[in-house]
Design a protein around this motif. Structure first.
Motif, mmCIF file in Angstrom:
data_model
loop_
_atom_site.group_PDB
_atom_site.id
_atom_site.type_symbol
_atom_site.label_atom_id
_atom_site.label_comp_id
_atom_site.label_asym_id
_atom_site.label_seq_id
_atom_site.Cartn_x
_atom_site.Cartn_y
_atom_site.Cartn_z
ATOM 1 N N TYR A 40 11.565 -1.114 -9.473
ATOM 2 C CA TYR A 40 10.650 -2.154 -9.009
ATOM 3 C C TYR A 40 9.370 -1.524 -8.466
ATOM 4 O O TYR A 40 9.405 -0.504 -7.768
ATOM 5 C CB TYR A 40 11.310 -2.998 -7.911
ATOM 6 N N THR A 42 4.748 -2.642 -7.894
ATOM 7 C CA THR A 42 3.703 -3.670 -7.911
ATOM 8 C C THR A 42 3.382 -4.093 -9.338
ATOM 9 O O THR A 42 3.243 -3.238 -10.231
ATOM 10 C CB THR A 42 2.424 -3.114 -7.256
ATOM 11 N N ASN A 43 3.232 -5.391 -9.570
ATOM 12 C CA ASN A 43 2.852 -5.853 -10.892
ATOM 13 C C ASN A 43 1.479 -5.323 -11.281
ATOM 14 O O ASN A 43 0.507 -5.436 -10.530
ATOM 15 C CB ASN A 43 2.824 -7.385 -10.952
ATOM 16 N N PRO A 45 -1.172 -5.916 -14.320
ATOM 17 C CA PRO A 45 -1.435 -6.748 -15.491
ATOM 18 C C PRO A 45 -1.565 -5.963 -16.788
ATOM 19 O O PRO A 45 -1.198 -6.460 -17.858
ATOM 20 C CB PRO A 45 -2.744 -7.448 -15.120
ATOM 21 N N THR A 48 2.092 -5.681 -17.926
ATOM 22 C CA THR A 48 2.900 -6.890 -18.166
ATOM 23 C C THR A 48 2.137 -7.985 -18.899
ATOM 24 O O THR A 48 2.757 -8.918 -19.421
ATOM 25 C CB THR A 48 3.399 -7.468 -16.834
ATOM 26 N N ASP A 50 0.462 -10.123 -17.322
ATOM 27 C CA ASP A 50 0.509 -11.222 -16.353
ATOM 28 C C ASP A 50 -0.387 -10.846 -15.177
ATOM 29 O O ASP A 50 -0.154 -9.841 -14.501
ATOM 30 C CB ASP A 50 1.951 -11.427 -15.881
ATOM 31 N N ILE A 55 5.587 -8.666 -8.286
ATOM 32 C CA ILE A 55 6.400 -7.474 -8.479
ATOM 33 C C ILE A 55 6.903 -7.441 -9.919
ATOM 34 O O ILE A 55 7.310 -8.468 -10.464
ATOM 35 C CB ILE A 55 7.606 -7.472 -7.519
ATOM 36 N N MET A 56 6.880 -6.259 -10.512
ATOM 37 C CA MET A 56 7.428 -6.082 -11.856
ATOM 38 C C MET A 56 8.571 -5.080 -11.798
ATOM 39 O O MET A 56 8.733 -4.339 -10.829
ATOM 40 C CB MET A 56 6.356 -5.604 -12.832
ATOM 41 N N PRO A 69 7.768 -3.306 -18.571
ATOM 42 C CA PRO A 69 8.142 -4.058 -17.372
ATOM 43 C C PRO A 69 7.981 -5.562 -17.536
ATOM 44 O O PRO A 69 7.161 -6.042 -18.333
ATOM 45 C CB PRO A 69 7.175 -3.522 -16.315
ATOM 46 N N ARG A 70 8.779 -6.274 -16.763
ATOM 47 C CA ARG A 70 8.698 -7.730 -16.689
ATOM 48 C C ARG A 70 8.448 -8.138 -15.249
ATOM 49 O O ARG A 70 8.958 -7.518 -14.313
ATOM 50 C CB ARG A 70 9.989 -8.383 -17.187
ATOM 51 N N VAL A 71 7.681 -9.197 -15.062
ATOM 52 C CA VAL A 71 7.423 -9.724 -13.726
ATOM 53 C C VAL A 71 8.688 -10.417 -13.221
ATOM 54 O O VAL A 71 9.261 -11.268 -13.915
ATOM 55 C CB VAL A 71 6.238 -10.700 -13.744
ATOM 56 N N THR A 74 6.425 -13.597 -8.280
ATOM 57 C CA THR A 74 4.996 -13.854 -8.088
ATOM 58 C C THR A 74 4.809 -14.611 -6.779
ATOM 59 O O THR A 74 5.588 -15.502 -6.436
ATOM 60 C CB THR A 74 4.388 -14.670 -9.243
#
Length: 329
Positions: A40, A42-43, A45, A48, A50, A55-56, A69-71, A74
């Motif tokens: 895990y 920080t997302n 973009p 992802t 997105d 968090i991703m 990675p996947r989110v 949010t």
């Protein structure tokens, strides 16, 4: 040949290696039932697609090959926070998975003091039935610690009596000499008492000191995680800065209790490395993951040894993280 072909096919969904995976503040959960590691962070973009704040998670069957990675979380747009998504941690508690992550809002000031201008920054809580999420906010999105404190990097600690605690860093931005603090939680993981101070950043003899007598001393505390050794000793991973950069530090409770007193041991890794955490590989080997360098960071993996009263780095897992200049060959 058939075995190689089968393995290649099984890894087709895991095209990434750690050098291609930007990340900060990594947290890994080893899911033995599914045969997957979940990392895990920080997302981003760019990774992802997105753009939402959240968090991703990357996943891997072997720590070497990773899925895109996947989110998994949010932050709702009506939250008091509007930035951050730092230091995600995922813990099992009362039959659910709980995500702890730090958010902030630079436009929401806290009272100024001694020329310092802190803003709202805090660890929030979310939960899900699965490690894959989606995680939903708990406590109406309220900070776990006192919202008057500028805090970050909250981690869950389970005391020997089963009581949960939130351990976190109190920002140097507010107090100058950053601290590691702890606050008791109830069974719903809501704050259930007053905070106690465990130690200050300046307690570590290696922490960078002011170059001049008239220079303001700002000492950073970052990334606490608690670990109970095979002999029952209580250790804490945390990070700060020495004269050369970020440091993965280690402290030990002299009493074996959260309250301490805490003494600072020799750092585990220097070389602009830090915010590490421990997990057990599927074969039982104790591992540490951290990020290096601080800017444009990547994940670095280490095989560790529990020596009873402290932890020792055995070697950096260069065959996994692709590091060409390991800190511990």
């Amino acid at each position: 040949m058939p075995g190689s072909v089968q393995r290649a096919g099984a890894l087709a969904g895991y095209p990434l290696r750690l050098p291609a995976m930007p990340l900060h503040d990594p947290w890994i959960v080893a899911d033995r039932a599914a045969g997957l590691y979940h990392l895990y962070t920080t997302n981003l973009p760019a990774m992802t697609g997105d753009s939402r704040l959240g968090i991703m998670a990357y996943t891997s069957p072997d720590l070497a090959h990773w899925a895109r990675p996947r989110v998994v979380f949010t932050l709702p747009e009506d939250s008091w926070a509007n930035d951050g998504a730092w230091a995600p941690e995922v813990h099992r508690w009362k039959g659910r998975w709980y995500l702890f992550a730090t958010f902030y809002n630079d436009a929401a000031p806290l009272p100024a003091h001694d020329g310092r201008h802190p803003v709202r920054r805090a660890t929030l809580l979310a939960s899900a039935e699965s490690l894959d999420g989606p995680f939903a906010l708990e406590n109406d999105g309220a900070p776990l610690a006192d919202p008057a404190r500028m805090t970050l990097d909250g981690t869950l600690y389970r005391a020997p009596d089963g009581r949960p605690w939130l351990v976190y860093a109190h920002e140097w931005v507010q107090v100058g000499d950053g601290t590691i603090e702890a606050v008791p939680l109830d069974d719903t993981l809501r704050r259930a008492g007053d905070a106690i101070t465990l130690f200050r950043a300046s307690d570590a003899p290696w922490v960078k000191r002011p170059a001049r007598a008239d220079e303001v001393a700002n000492f950073v505390t970052d990334g606490p995680e608690l670990f109970r050794t095979r002999t029952g000793a209580l250790l804490m991973l945390w990070s700060s800065y020495d004269a050369q950069g970020y440091v993965q530090a280690l402290a030990q409770s002299a009493s074996g209790k959260l309250e301490g007193p805490w003494r600072q041991l020799e750092p585990l890794v220097r070389a602009d490395s830090g915010h590490g955490m421990l997990f057990e590989r599927f074969d039982g080997q104790l591992m540490m993951v951290l990020h290096r360098p601080f800017h444009n960071a990547r994940g670095k993996l280490y095989e560790m040894r529990d020596e009873g009263d402290r932890l020792r780095v055995l070697r950096e897992a260069t065959w996994l993280d692709g590091e060409t200049h390991p800190t511990h060959p």
